[in-house]
Design a protein around this motif. Sequence first.
Motif, PDB file in Angstrom:
ATOM      1  N   ILE A 101       1.587   3.478   3.109  1.00 19.48           N
ATOM      2  CA  ILE A 101       2.533   3.111   4.168  1.00 19.48           C
ATOM      3  C   ILE A 101       3.781   3.987   4.104  1.00 19.48           C
ATOM      4  O   ILE A 101       4.432   4.256   5.110  1.00 19.48           O
ATOM      5  N   TRP A 154       3.658   5.914   8.999  1.00 19.68           N
ATOM      6  CA  TRP A 154       2.560   4.933   9.121  1.00 19.68           C
ATOM      7  C   TRP A 154       2.526   4.325  10.523  1.00 19.68           C
ATOM      8  O   TRP A 154       1.479   4.296  11.179  1.00 19.68           O
ATOM      9  N   ASN A 204       0.855  -1.187   0.000  1.00 24.27           N
ATOM     10  CA  ASN A 204       0.000   0.000   0.000  1.00 24.27           C
ATOM     11  C   ASN A 204       0.894   1.241   0.000  1.00 24.27           C
ATOM     12  O   ASN A 204       1.693   1.424   0.922  1.00 24.27           O
ATOM     13  N   ASN A 262     -12.186  -2.028  10.777  1.00 27.67           N
ATOM     14  CA  ASN A 262     -10.783  -2.354  10.477  1.00 27.67           C
ATOM     15  C   ASN A 262     -10.609  -3.791   9.976  1.00 27.67           C
ATOM     16  O   ASN A 262      -9.742  -4.522  10.430  1.00 27.67           O
ATOM     17  N   THR A 272      -7.488  -3.939  -7.314  1.00 25.22           N
ATOM     18  CA  THR A 272      -8.671  -3.648  -6.508  1.00 25.22           C
ATOM     19  C   THR A 272      -8.694  -2.176  -6.116  1.00 25.22           C
ATOM     20  O   THR A 272      -7.693  -1.651  -5.628  1.00 25.22           O
ATOM     21  N   LEU A 297      -8.441   2.212  10.591  1.00 26.49           N
ATOM     22  CA  LEU A 297      -7.194   1.996   9.873  1.00 26.49           C
ATOM     23  C   LEU A 297      -7.321   2.678   8.503  1.00 26.49           C
ATOM     24  O   LEU A 297      -8.371   2.573   7.871  1.00 26.49           O
ATOM     25  N   PRO A 298      -6.251   3.375   8.047  1.00 24.43           N
ATOM     26  CA  PRO A 298      -6.342   3.945   6.699  1.00 24.43           C
ATOM     27  C   PRO A 298      -6.668   2.842   5.686  1.00 24.43           C
ATOM     28  O   PRO A 298      -6.192   1.719   5.798  1.00 24.43           O
ATOM     29  N   LEU A 299      -7.488   3.201   4.720  1.00 25.69           N
ATOM     30  CA  LEU A 299      -7.975   2.225   3.736  1.00 25.69           C
ATOM     31  C   LEU A 299      -6.879   1.934   2.704  1.00 25.69           C
ATOM     32  O   LEU A 299      -6.201   2.850   2.240  1.00 25.69           O
ATOM     33  N   HIS A 300      -6.732   0.664   2.363  1.00 24.47           N
ATOM     34  CA  HIS A 300      -5.845   0.303   1.241  1.00 24.47           C
ATOM     35  C   HIS A 300      -6.674   0.528  -0.026  1.00 24.47           C
ATOM     36  O   HIS A 300      -7.300  -0.379  -0.539  1.00 24.47           O
ATOM     37  N   ASP A 301      -6.672   1.778  -0.492  1.00 28.82           N
ATOM     38  CA  ASP A 301      -7.694   2.159  -1.476  1.00 28.82           C
ATOM     39  C   ASP A 301      -7.394   1.685  -2.885  1.00 28.82           C
ATOM     40  O   ASP A 301      -8.307   1.543  -3.684  1.00 28.82           O
ATOM     41  N   PHE A 302      -6.113   1.458  -3.200  1.00 30.45           N
ATOM     42  CA  PHE A 302      -5.826   1.106  -4.597  1.00 30.45           C
ATOM     43  C   PHE A 302      -4.658   0.130  -4.647  1.00 30.45           C
ATOM     44  O   PHE A 302      -3.539   0.469  -4.262  1.00 30.45           O
ATOM     45  N   GLU A 303      -4.960  -1.067  -5.082  1.00 31.44           N
ATOM     46  CA  GLU A 303      -3.963  -2.137  -5.086  1.00 31.44           C
ATOM     47  C   GLU A 303      -3.887  -2.699  -6.500  1.00 31.44           C
ATOM     48  O   GLU A 303      -4.861  -3.259  -6.996  1.00 31.44           O
ATOM     49  N   LEU A 304      -2.754  -2.502  -7.176  1.00 31.73           N
ATOM     50  CA  LEU A 304      -2.625  -3.004  -8.550  1.00 31.73           C
ATOM     51  C   LEU A 304      -1.889  -4.339  -8.545  1.00 31.73           C
ATOM     52  O   LEU A 304      -0.972  -4.562  -7.748  1.00 31.73           O
ATOM     53  N   ASP A 355      -3.403  12.047  -1.131  1.00 31.70           N
ATOM     54  CA  ASP A 355      -4.777  11.565  -0.980  1.00 31.70           C
ATOM     55  C   ASP A 355      -5.352  12.131   0.312  1.00 31.70           C
ATOM     56  O   ASP A 355      -4.591  12.500   1.222  1.00 31.70           O
ATOM     57  N   GLY A 381      -6.657  13.512  -3.400  1.00 33.99           N
ATOM     58  CA  GLY A 381      -6.260  14.631  -2.548  1.00 33.99           C
ATOM     59  C   GLY A 381      -7.266  15.758  -2.494  1.00 33.99           C
ATOM     60  O   GLY A 381      -7.101  16.697  -1.719  1.00 33.99           O
TER      61      GLY A 381
END
Lengths: 147, 743
Positions: free
Chosen positions: A36, B678, A33, B701, B288, A93-100, A84, B541
């Motif tokens: 991080i 983080w 992510n 979560n 995703t 928890l911050p969202l894992h918004d975009f995972e390629l 972002d 952003g």
Amino acid sequence: MKYLATEYVQIDLDNEVWECRTCDHTLGSARENYKIFTKIYNRNPQEIHRPKLDPTKYEFTFSPNPKVCAIYEFYCPNCGTMMDVEYTVPGALPLHDFELDIDALKEKMQGRTPVVDAGEGVDTTQALREGAHDHSCSHDKNYGGQR
Amino acid sequence: MTETNNTAAAEKALLDKFLKDNVSFIGPDKEINKNHHVNPRSLREDELLKQGVNSHKMAEIRSNLQSALDETFGIAEQTVASPAASCGDMSTGYFTPDGDLAIASTFGVAGFTVTLHYAIRWIMKYFKDEPTVGFKAGDGFLLNDARFGGIHSPDQHLFMPVFDGDEHIGWTVCAMHEGEIGARDPGGMGPSIESIWDEGFRGTPIKLVENYLIKRDLASLVQHNSREPHVIMADFKARLSACMRMERRMKEQVAQYGVDAVIAFMRSNVEYMAEESRRRVRDLPDGTARVSMYMDHTMREHAMMRTNFNFTVKGDRMIVDMRGSSPEIANRPINALTTCLCVGVSIALAHQVWPDLPCSQAIIDCFEFVLDENTVVAASELVPTALSMQVMFKIVTACEIAMSKFYYGAPTRYANTKAGWFNQPQAVMYGGINQHHDSVGNMCGDLNGMAGGAKFNEDGEHSIAPNFGCRTDTGESEEAEEGLPFVSVISKKIWPDNVGFGKFRGGAAYSYGMMRFGDQPFGFQTICGGSYFPSTMGLFGGYACTTYGVCRVRGKNLFETFKQSPDLWEADIFQFMNEQAVEEATYESLPSAVLFDLYAEGELFMQSQGAGGGYGDVLERDTDLVVKDLEEGVISHETAREIYFVVYNEETLIVDRTATEAARSAERKARVNRGQSWDEFVSEHVTEEPPADVPYFGSWNGSEELYAGPYGKGLPGQLPLIMMPDPKDVEIAQLKAQLAQQG
Ligand SMILES: [Zn+2]
């Protein structure tokens, strides 16, 4: 090859790392992510969306309630670009918004020219002309940019 | 096989036949409702398409049918009486005989027709061969209950089969938001709907039309169940004439091109849309995109209900995983059937992502939906869904945002990359007796004045169109005043900072205020969330919209005050509320779901439409655009200074570019300094459980268990029925406790 993932981060597909598009700073592994590797700030939403009604008179002031709403701001740790923002419930928890899928992406981009500017990809009629259906000549005339 | 087995099989067959012939109630069909995919080809269609089609002929038929749909849409929009439909909240379409939408009107809200394949499949399964029903040319079925297809019960649709001789070759459909159907709240949807029995007339598909005539007995039944019997009849007629005209135009195609060509066109168009969407998904990067948003109100009380939408591209499939979303609430109207979520995705794709493709259920043929039953995204048939658009609008926004992420770097894109459109039905609903002595109950067309999200290359449009349809109209204040007993004291007024901030800002949205005029019984209600937590989101952003509420001034006839201080006509919501200039009046600011109540003459009810989300980092906004926003009253000086970090003279609006660059550079450095890594951030801010004082619903979560506010938590399917206590009872209990404490 650099793949533009968002307005502010790109993936160096050869080295499999996220990079800042503003300052080219290497963030970290493209298989993780990207958030991080950013600097994160927990912002009170009322600093951005200020109350429009007098808070001494009213509970609802056209401003988010900090008890249920926090804004997480994600900055490039090198240049401070805001990559972002995320509106969430405090404590989340911050969202894992975009995972390629890096392997699939490498395969898909083989032999293709990557987009280097956000505005480049838009050409509907061209896409329809290249569309893989055998009666395309009539469809592109009618659907390309129809609406 | 033994003889005993044979006997058992025969007995079972007999029993099955007996049960099949003796169903006492034919209700909604779960199997039909679970299938959003395109039907397999019929034998007839297969034979025709195997012969090959002449693409030029297909294109001619498509153009002709498309213009027939747009023409009938135009006529119907001008003739309907429903205020929403007359603002374009309607759609016309042609379906294949088995119930696939072949082509819909380009105008209006295609979402209405996109979800009606369920209903046609139901009619074909249960009524086609039912001796007491059946259908022939000139028959028409009316439907309004979403459990048979559709979005929610205030929508009414008419379906008519089209025949060529004896052959059933398709369906014409005219679908719209009708509004008043005799629910507990006027207008067919409202905050106080607490059970399916409060939803008003629950119209299953009924054959309202025979031989092109409306049957007066059935019409009276429906009319008698509505506060607006005259509107109901006017719209029956408008829909019937639309369907009849569509039938005529389809028959003209049959006469010109032959029935085979028309059938082949209908099917090939369905397949084209399904294939083209699959091709486009295949072209996206695999991965995703996750979007989580919150509904912050059940319409009776505050609750943070999570909606989770994870879009995964895997080859040529798109998987939409909605697990982790809030459990359904059995006595509140904000649940949605999954069919409604499917249509939300089609709408977002057709209006926002692939605007060159026709809107049809075929474009989500390659989509799969993963969900937990008995959640707000997969409500059971036993919970109310009158305000299902609260959930549906969330998936529209989620789909816009997810697709913007997938498309950002993709070699081919079909529309602008942009932030979330505004997504609340921010309209005043009304009920009572109007100045013409008619019983009324419906909503104002202001609902359509939602603002657009910021784009990657320009600002979003102000109050332009609803998120569910890009070609609609917005209600006129003057027209509302002609038919309803109120005066628009604040008429479509833009207010500063009602935009999603960013490199490009979301569109601004107008506020409005209605003052009751006359002494007949008449009142208002509202049906929105987004008063605690912003409803739509920005992108990359950009900030979200703000939160909104309802403000009202009561207990005094303000017409008297306006007579003495005419400059009050210039006031906006905030001036009324902050200055409290009218003595003896009560001023209230409330969350955006307000129960129906009658209002006396001169009482004021105020609300605002919402903004679109912003795009990109605020520090990258062109200073000329910031100044333009100031000049146009779209932002305040505080925002220009403290959010955009522009240094300028407030009188002349002349920007000091060097000082601005220095201020922005300093802010970038400050961000790096105040931001945490983080690990630091997670250890300081992230908690095991949701905040104790927040009524939280949904996964937390990544938990498999779903939280359910006062009902604790449990795995999906293992939670008890969630029935919220009446907020008035809660308040009474609190007051009693206070009294007891005081002795
Ligand atoms: Zn950077």
